[in-house]
Design a protein around this motif. Structure first.
Motif, PDB file in Angstrom:
ATOM      1  N   LEU A   1       0.826  -1.090   0.006  1.00  0.00           N
ATOM      2  CA  LEU A   1       0.121  -0.039   0.094  1.00  0.00           C
ATOM      3  C   LEU A   1       0.776   1.351  -0.075  1.00  0.00           C
ATOM      4  CD1 LEU A   1      -2.621  -1.033   2.388  1.00  0.00           C
ATOM      5  CD2 LEU A   1      -3.064  -0.933   0.044  1.00  0.00           C
TER       6      LEU A   1
ATOM      7  N   ARG B   1       2.437   4.789  -0.733  1.00  0.00           N
ATOM      8  CA  ARG B   1       2.248   5.378  -1.654  1.00  0.00           C
ATOM      9  C   ARG B   1       3.525   5.880  -2.609  1.00  0.00           C
ATOM     10  NH1 ARG B   1      -2.060   8.562  -2.574  1.00  0.00           N
ATOM     11  NH2 ARG B   1      -0.858   9.996  -4.126  1.00  0.00           N
TER      12      ARG B   1
ATOM     13  N   SER C   1       5.974  -0.826  -4.385  1.00  0.00           N
ATOM     14  CA  SER C   1       5.015  -1.200  -4.103  1.00  0.00           C
ATOM     15  C   SER C   1       3.748  -1.535  -5.058  1.00  0.00           C
ATOM     16  CB  SER C   1       4.603  -0.203  -2.732  1.00  0.00           C
ATOM     17  OG  SER C   1       3.658   0.799  -3.368  1.00  0.00           O
TER      18      SER C   1
ATOM     19  N   ARG D   1       0.685  -0.656  -4.988  1.00  0.00           N
ATOM     20  CA  ARG D   1      -0.125   0.518  -5.110  1.00  0.00           C
ATOM     21  C   ARG D   1       0.748   1.438  -6.097  1.00  0.00           C
ATOM     22  NH1 ARG D   1      -2.164   4.405  -0.481  1.00  0.00           N
ATOM     23  NH2 ARG D   1      -3.357   6.012  -1.668  1.00  0.00           N
ATOM     24  N   TYR D   2       1.749   1.780  -5.819  1.00  0.00           N
ATOM     25  CA  TYR D   2       2.644   2.762  -6.453  1.00  0.00           C
ATOM     26  C   TYR D   2       2.601   2.483  -8.211  1.00  0.00           C
ATOM     27  CZ  TYR D   2       6.589   5.494  -8.231  1.00  0.00           C
ATOM     28  OH  TYR D   2       7.298   6.543  -8.985  1.00  0.00           O
TER      29      TYR D   2
ATOM     30  N   VAL E   1      -0.936   3.204  -9.525  1.00  0.00           N
ATOM     31  CA  VAL E   1      -1.266   4.713  -9.686  1.00  0.00           C
ATOM     32  C   VAL E   1      -0.503   5.113 -10.963  1.00  0.00           C
ATOM     33  CG1 VAL E   1      -0.595   6.794  -8.608  1.00  0.00           C
ATOM     34  CG2 VAL E   1      -1.417   5.002  -7.035  1.00  0.00           C
TER      35      VAL E   1
ATOM     36  N   ARG F   1      -6.857   0.693  -8.733  1.00  0.00           N
ATOM     37  CA  ARG F   1      -6.181   1.584  -7.994  1.00  0.00           C
ATOM     38  C   ARG F   1      -7.139   2.241  -6.858  1.00  0.00           C
ATOM     39  NH1 ARG F   1      -7.683   6.401  -7.584  1.00  0.00           N
ATOM     40  NH2 ARG F   1      -8.363   6.564  -9.756  1.00  0.00           N
TER      41      ARG F   1
ATOM     42  N   MET G   1      -7.248   0.070  -4.009  1.00  0.00           N
ATOM     43  CA  MET G   1      -5.966   0.287  -3.271  1.00  0.00           C
ATOM     44  C   MET G   1      -5.960   1.673  -2.160  1.00  0.00           C
ATOM     45  SD  MET G   1      -3.571  -1.729  -3.408  1.00  0.00           S
ATOM     46  CE  MET G   1      -2.587  -3.151  -4.592  1.00  0.00           C
ATOM     47  N   ASP G   2      -6.533   2.649  -2.891  1.00  0.00           N
ATOM     48  CA  ASP G   2      -6.533   4.000  -2.333  1.00  0.00           C
ATOM     49  C   ASP G   2      -7.381   3.606  -1.022  1.00  0.00           C
ATOM     50  OD1 ASP G   2      -5.173   4.993  -3.998  1.00  0.00           O
ATOM     51  OD2 ASP G   2      -6.588   6.134  -5.184  1.00  0.00           O
TER      52      ASP G   2
END
Lengths: 502, 319
Positions: free
Chosen positions: B229, B231, B236, B238-239, B242, B271, B274-275
């Motif tokens: 997760l 940012r 990661s 999530r990165y 994004v 995405r 994930m946020d």
């Protein structure tokens, strides 16, 4: 580096006079080389080999595994052509291409040259490269052969002869440019200040040629280069030229005919193509018109071409003028259309479809080189003087069965250029392929590709058969304007009346 | 740009990223093996599982030995995802689009391939350190060359998407396999664990130092949180999502927060999820289950990219 041990093999040597001293043209080069030890020279050669590998300058070899890549063999000792020699070659090629373009146009229209009895109608009609689908076509701006690579050789007498014309998809120009690049990277000290005529503007000139011959009425034409794909032997060249011109490199599967135009399939939908520099043979261009089993082409392409909505460079059907039997008539072709004598001589050629000439060839097979009229890459050739009597007898049978398919020429002795062999120089035979562009004017790239037969004594220069290459230097005479400027003013001022209607 | 070219850029980039990840896995395992004498054999299994190619491995090699595994992962032609295999395919793709990428880019990929090809003449286990160093160095070089010699236009964005999709997949695999092996029983969750092994997990994702800076002590849930997760950490999951989504929008021009095609819809949905997911949510549904779903959805996103941008459109039949 000492050059006293350099031994002639009886051929005309491009750099050394028969007395073993450098010719005038090579004097400045050899002054510089004299300061190098043999080890240093070898080191420069190695550096060039590594640079070629790293730059990925390769060609593909057919026949073994699919698409085996080999590095382009390159010898760092250049071949030098003088300014005045070059001037004649340039004028000769301009004349030749102008005449051949008119010939092709005539063949697909009235065939006046046949009716006037200059070239036998039968010879043209039986050429495998004749494309009747092109009859009556008017290619944009009257240009059929946009890009030509003409092979020249220098015989024992020191004279340049035209060996053959390649009017379909001639290869090799990328190696001319990359050889020069490698030379500058690895051998700058011999290069500097010698007034070597630059070749780097070729992509710009090619793009100009393609844009100039776009269909009329297109504001900003889109040009693309059509390749058979990465396993083609000339793929490196295709991608190199596309990159240097900043145009798309497309395969047949990237193109579709839609609403009467040719389009590329892009991530944002279809985009129209106006000029296609195609590096695919006629046979494979359009399965609806030529070979049905072709997966490389674009179905319906020829309909678009016929409708004048796309330019194909070179135009389909140009191969009719590089049939080797037609080649034998080029001096007459030049005289017929231009009213001039050929500046560059042909190699004397026997056309076997003529019964008298054929009989002569069969009687003298041990002295002649016999070639198929429609092969490239050095395949199917009989080297009479070097062949065994059984080989000649077998070849004679094949020739008798299909005489139209063969021509014969006397055995030439190709000129030589010193080439690095381990720690010494040895003579190796070379030919020369200059490149000619036909757009608004006729432009000849100064120099061209010098191919070298790397095996001792061999005269086979094709890269697929163990040939290598050298950088070709056209050295500008310090007292004259540069070659490029000269050639430009020449091609602009000479306007032949025959061209005016094209 | 041509659909075929876009596809080749995408895969060139994916294969380069894949080669880099395999090298990183090997690197960490080598370190680990040096630390833990004895019971060495067991250490090679996770490596093979992480890459997802355990089936071909067991088909061709019986035993899990260091030399077998290293050979399989680096040079073995029967393993399509060996380092050499990946670099070779990256180069083939680059060769097909040589006119699109910069000469510097091509030359760097070509050199990388030649280096690996030459290296493959000796058994991998004889010089594995060197191989790993070379792969990492060339990955960085190529990334740098890509960023500094090519316009950040469509081709660059497709390369970016390829790289990030591959990276997200690899990070999720590291987490899945290692977590499973480090925590064979659910009752072990929350017990003090071997710091060496958890550090190794983070190192596999080149994440140890950055983890320390942001989370401090090594705790399993925190490790999972960081790799899933975070940012700002570029590996990661999530990165990766994004920034892949960003590139997608750069290509199409569709405003952020909306979608114009199935690829944008699929990546956007992932995405957004994930946020608004916490590590507690992940633990609750089960880490393995979470990752499994992530991988399925990521595959679907990859397919959507293919369908939208690379596939040949259906055209009305030309008469």
């Amino acid at each position: 580096m000492q050059f006293s041990s350099y031994l002639h093999n009886g051929a005309y040597d491009e750099l050394f006079a028969p007395d073993g001293l450098p010719r005038d043209r090579s004097e400045p080069l050899f002054q510089r080389l004299q300061n190098l030890t043999p080890e240093e020279l070898q080191r420069h050669q190695k550096a060039a080999d590594v640079a070629l590998w790293n730059m990925g300058i390769t060609f593909n070899v057919y026949g073994h595994e699919a698409g085996v890549e080999k590095v382009w063999p390159f010898d760092i000792l250049p071949r030098i052509v003088t300014d005045s020699e070059w001037g004649r070659i340039e004028r000769g090629l301009q004349q030749r291409i102008r005449a051949l373009n008119l010939f092709i146009d005539d063949i697909y229209h009235d065939r006046k040259i046949c009716r006037d009895g200059i070239v036998p109608e039968e010879l043209v009609a039986s050429a495998k490269t004749l494309r009747m689908a092109c009859a009556g076509l008017e290619p944009p701006q009257g240009v059929w052969c946009h890009v030509t690579g003409t092979d020249l050789v220098r015989d024992r007498d020191g004279e340049f002869y035209v060996l053959e014309d390649n009017l379909r998809c001639p290869s090799g120009v990328s190696y001319v440019l990359e050889n020069r690049e490698v030379m500058k990277r690895t051998f700058p000290q011999v290069f500097e200040g010698l007034r070597v005529t630059p070749v780097e503007d070729y992509p710009e000139r090619l793009l100009d040629t393609l844009l100039h011959t776009a269909p009329r009425g297109v504001d900003a034409p889109t040009v693309a280069l059509l390749t058979p794909g990465i396993y083609n032997s000339a793929y490196f060249e295709h991608s190199f030229l596309a990159q240097q011109m900043g145009i798309e490199l497309v395969e047949g599967r990237d193109l579709v005919v839609h609403d009467g135009y040719v389009h590329m399939l892009t991530t944002k939908g279809m985009r129209r193509v106006d000029v296609l520099y195609r590096r695919i043979d006629d046979d494979f261009l359009d399965p609806k018109c030529f070979r049905e089993d072709s997966m490389l082409g674009v179905p319906g392409l020829m309909d678009v071409y016929r409708a004048g909505r796309i330019t194909l460079a070179n135009a389909p059907g140009t191969g009719v003028a590089d049939d080797k039997a037609v080649y034998a008539y080029v001096p007459q072709i030049i005289r017929y259309y231009l009213g001039e004598d050929a500046i560059l001589p042909n190699v004397p050629t026997y056309v076997c479809s003529d019964p008298k000439q054929c009989a002569h060839v069969l009687a003298n097979l041990d002295q002649l080189v016999v070639k198929p009229t429609n092969e490239s890459g050095g395949y199917g050739i009989l080297m009479g003087p070097q062949a065994s009597s059984e080989e000649r007898a077998r070849y004679a049978d094949v020739l008798r069965a299909n005489p139209r398919n063969y021509i014969a020429q006397p055995m030439l002795t190709l000129s030589t250029v010193p080439t690095i062999v381990e720690d010494r120089l040895e003579p190796r035979h070379v030919d020369l392929r200059p490149f000619v562009l036909y757009g608004k004017d006729i432009y000849v790239l100064p120099g061209g590709l010098t191919r070298v037969a790397l095996r001792k004594g061999s005269m086979i220069v094709n890269s697929s058969q163990g040939g290598g290459s050298k950088d070709t230097w056209v050295l500008a005479d310090p007292n004259r304007p540069r070659q490029a400027e000269q050639s430009q003013s020449q091609s602009q001022s000479s306007s032949s009346p025959a061209l005016a209607g094209a | 740009m041509l659909s075929r070219v876009a596809e080749a850029v995408f895969w060139m980039s994916r294969y380069l990223e894949r080669a880099d990840n395999v090298a990183r896995f090997i690197d960490v395992n080598e370190h680990l093996t040096l630390d833990l004498q004895g019971a060495v054999a067991e250490q090679w299994a996770p490596l093979v599982y992480t890459t997802g190619d355990h089936e071909p491995y067991f088909q061709h090699y019986g035993e899990l030995t260091r030399s077998n595994v290293l050979q399989f992962l680096t040079f073995d032609a029967r393993n399509a995802n060996s380092i050499l295999g990946c670099v070779q395919r990256a180069r083939e793709n680059a060769r097909a689009i040589r006119e699109i990428i910069s000469s510097e880019m091509w030359e760097q990929i070509n050199r990388f391939y030649l280096l690996m090809r030459d290296a493959s003449r000796a058994p991998a286990c004889d010089h594995v350190r060197r191989i790993v160093e070379d792969v990492k160095l060339h990955s960085h070089l190529i990334q740098g060359v890509l960023d500094t010699t090519m316009s950040h236009g469509e081709a660059w964005h497709f390369a970016n998407i390829g790289r990030l999709v591959e990276r997200a997949d690899k990070t999720s695999r590291i987490l899945d396999v290692k977590y499973y092996i480090l925590l064979p029983h659910t009752r072990d969750v929350g017990t003090p664990l071997d710091i060496v092994q958890w550090s190794a997990l983070l190192k596999s994702a080149s994440a140890l130092e950055m983890y320390r800076k942001s989370k401090g002590r090594i705790l399993p849930a925190k490790v999972a949180e960081f790799l899933i997760l975070d940012r700002d950490f570029p590996r990661s999951m999530r990165y990766c999502l994004v920034h892949a989504e960003e590139s997608l929008h750069e290509i199409t021009g569709t405003p952020a927060g909306s979608f114009g095609n199935r690829a944008e819809q699929q990546l956007g949905r992932m995405r957004a999820a994930m946020d608004f997911t916490s590590i507690d949510d992940v633990v609750q549904q089960g880490l393995h289950e979470f990752i499994d779903r992530f991988q399925t959805e990521l595959n679907a996103a990859g397919e959507a990219v293919h369908d939208v941008f690379f596939a040949r459109p259906e055209l009305p039949l030309a008469s």
